[in-house]
Design a protein around this motif. Sequence first.
Motif, PDB file in Angstrom:
ATOM      1  N   ARG A 178       0.542   9.459  -6.410  1.00  0.00           N
ATOM      2  CA  ARG A 178       1.398  10.536  -5.237  1.00  0.00           C
ATOM      3  C   ARG A 178       2.275  11.200  -6.831  1.00  0.00           C
ATOM      4  N   LEU A 179       3.073  10.525  -6.972  1.00  0.00           N
ATOM      5  CA  LEU A 179       3.299  10.907  -7.830  1.00  0.00           C
ATOM      6  C   LEU A 179       2.463  11.062  -9.564  1.00  0.00           C
ATOM      7  N   GLY A 233       0.064  15.652 -13.457  1.00  0.00           N
ATOM      8  CA  GLY A 233      -1.043  17.037 -13.862  1.00  0.00           C
ATOM      9  C   GLY A 233      -1.639  16.417 -14.881  1.00  0.00           C
ATOM     10  N   LEU A 234      -1.667  14.414 -14.893  1.00  0.00           N
ATOM     11  CA  LEU A 234      -1.818  14.377 -15.694  1.00  0.00           C
ATOM     12  C   LEU A 234      -3.444  14.016 -15.299  1.00  0.00           C
ATOM     13  N   PHE A 235      -3.267  14.191 -14.331  1.00  0.00           N
ATOM     14  CA  PHE A 235      -4.981  14.298 -14.021  1.00  0.00           C
ATOM     15  C   PHE A 235      -6.075  15.079 -14.327  1.00  0.00           C
ATOM     16  N   SER A 236      -5.034  16.564 -13.988  1.00  0.00           N
ATOM     17  CA  SER A 236      -5.954  17.659 -14.469  1.00  0.00           C
ATOM     18  C   SER A 236      -6.152  17.592 -16.109  1.00  0.00           C
ATOM     19  N   PHE A 237      -5.286  16.972 -17.037  1.00  0.00           N
ATOM     20  CA  PHE A 237      -5.791  17.806 -17.713  1.00  0.00           C
ATOM     21  C   PHE A 237      -6.456  16.189 -18.610  1.00  0.00           C
ATOM     22  N   LEU A 238      -6.171  14.941 -17.744  1.00  0.00           N
ATOM     23  CA  LEU A 238      -7.675  14.221 -18.420  1.00  0.00           C
ATOM     24  C   LEU A 238      -9.203  15.270 -18.158  1.00  0.00           C
ATOM     25  N   PHE A 276       0.931  -1.039  -0.013  1.00  0.00           N
ATOM     26  CA  PHE A 276       0.254   0.078  -0.145  1.00  0.00           C
ATOM     27  C   PHE A 276       1.057   1.282  -0.324  1.00  0.00           C
ATOM     28  N   GLU A 277       1.692   1.099   0.566  1.00  0.00           N
ATOM     29  CA  GLU A 277       2.915   2.316   0.921  1.00  0.00           C
ATOM     30  C   GLU A 277       3.217   2.224  -0.703  1.00  0.00           C
ATOM     31  N   LEU A 278       4.075   1.541  -1.975  1.00  0.00           N
ATOM     32  CA  LEU A 278       3.917   1.384  -3.064  1.00  0.00           C
ATOM     33  C   LEU A 278       2.743   2.277  -4.190  1.00  0.00           C
ATOM     34  N   ILE A 279       1.727   1.789  -3.738  1.00  0.00           N
ATOM     35  CA  ILE A 279       0.584   2.082  -4.467  1.00  0.00           C
ATOM     36  C   ILE A 279       0.039   3.441  -4.432  1.00  0.00           C
TER      37      ILE A 279
END
Length: 700
Positions: A206-207, A212-217, A198-201
């Motif tokens: 976070r990365l 900014g890909l999330f906002s771009f979508l 879960f730390e890796l997830i």
Amino acid sequence: MMLGIQPFRAALTPLQKAFTCICCSSMYLTRLVHSKTLLLLREAFTSLLPVVLVMNIIVLLSGLSGLLASQSVVAESFINGNEVSRLYFFLVPFFLNISLSTLMAKEKDLDQVSTVLISVVCFLRVSGFLFIDSTGQILSFQGSVLTSIPATLVAVTLLHYFSRFSALQFFRGRSEVSPALQRTLNLLIPGLLTVLCFELIGQGFRLFFKTGLFSFLFEILPKLQATQEVILFKLISQLSWFFGIHGEYSADGLFRILNAIPSSEAGSIHFKVLHDVFMNIGGSGSTFVVPLAILFLPGSTQFKPIAQLSLPFALFNVNEILLFGLPIILNPLFLAPFLLAPLVNMAIALTAIHWGAFTISATAINWMSPPLYSAYAASGGSGGAVLTQFLCIVIDMGIYYPFLVLAKQQSNTPRALRKLLDGDAYQFVNREINRQEERRFMTQKMDQVQDMEEVQRLLQQLKGGQFLLYFQPKVDAQSKALVGLETLLRFQDAGGNIVPPTFLPILYQQGLSKAIDQKVLSLVFDQIKQWRGNGQGFPQISINLDKHFLLDPPSVKTLIAKARQEGICFELEITEHTYTSEVKSLASVVRDLRSAGHQVSIDDFGAGYSSLTTLVSLEADSVKLDRKLVVAPEGEIQRGRVLLESSVKLCHDLGFSVVAEGIENLSQLQLVQHCGVDFVQGYYTGKPMPANQVSRLFQA
């Protein structure tokens, strides 16, 4: 946000497409909802019902006190329902995480407390539900409500997956460790690996957001018209509620990313008022009519308690009792009406407004205002608004009624869930085995503690003393001539007192039976040397041997070699608990002993566990009848005599000589003589005595 009838017509095409998807989704959910995961999820939501009831009652009391305060009946509201409501909806994802992980731990046979705690840690880490900043303050991210279910499912599934590897477990079949403690500690490494995953997830999420890909979508998504935005908002809200997540909070969270949340603006219609008055009559899904329909629907007895309980809350637009108790949540039967009713109500209200039946004032009203009154208040006292809302209620009844007719044919608990719970024999049996295993372990440990206390007392008793042998004569039943001696272990304490063999069971419980037998043999050989050194003869010596000695090949070989060296043959008596549990293994040992010249006697025959097949399985020389066969119970003298005569005859017919033990008086001796017993033992013919007294018997 201004809404009108023309934009609404423009929104009908995407709305029709949306309902096509809803119908397909409903069919898919009907199949999916019978999966074990969703059944557990529904049960997890249902377990939240007590919390829902408590919080709703508090919110309802707050609303009532607010109304009383507005009418100057009381000075001010004495309960802050908004704070309670926010607290409840804030804690829902956390409660759901605990409830679902508990049920999954039970279903996957994991330690429940450990599983819940590990699941909570995973949920907090990946969701940001609670975290501590650099200053030590605890902060929260409310959007974590959308991650509670998948985080819990993944966490417990990973934990179960890792726990299946025996290499990751500390304990495997360790009888000295409690089974419950084993199950708990065996989750240590699987739990660590689960949290690390879960730390890796979380780091991956976070990365992803930092890029900014999330906002771009979302920036490239087409902009929605006002009415389309309202429909989308309500669909997201309703679907969230259907899965047990607070709908408005979920929709708000998504719309913070997509666009500004629909809010009231200057104009003819204000979304917030429209939503509370017409789209949420009785709560999300416009479920005000559901308890009413249930109460008047013939044959719906199983739903009436829920309807009676939820109706007072529905009057104030609180419907969590219906959502969790009926249930509507995760019930594919109610998906279509739950989504359809609010949107139909919106269409009716917008049409009525467009035709000028009423207008909605810009003044917000309390969302807990009862139906009809809320329409009256929101429209500034318009009868048209009241009639429109009443029409919505009637149409909602028509929408929900056929689905309630179908629902009454089902049990209040889904059949698939009942079948799963009743038919899952493995879970039931495995759970009971674990309970019994833990009880046996605790009983064993308590017995061990008690045994150790007895051992400590015995050690104090034995301190400074020594073991010695007593001998009990065995005589011919007719002539009463001495034919043998049975060795009996005694203890002489430091004061010279002789202690009877009450200590033997304690020593046997500590696994010392083989050592005791070896000690007896050592004393026997020493006594034989002493008698021979004194020039005394002696009859055949009988020795009782336990199964741990007889089933130990080195011990038996040592006995045979030592006896051959001393030129003596014993009569070896095999105790009952040995020959009743280890007959096959014992048969070859008996043959080896008889081949070496020793005689074998079956001891305590008839004591309660003896089997007649034992007489055939073991190639013994004699059978020693237990005292229970010799001395019949009071009132059963004649039947006891028949049993004794039959037993003696059976043994003789099979080629065994018969010894009767426990003879304590003349009448008992005469009885066994009459029945044909060959040899007797008992206080009447000779009590156990030390070696120096036995020597006088030889001289006689």
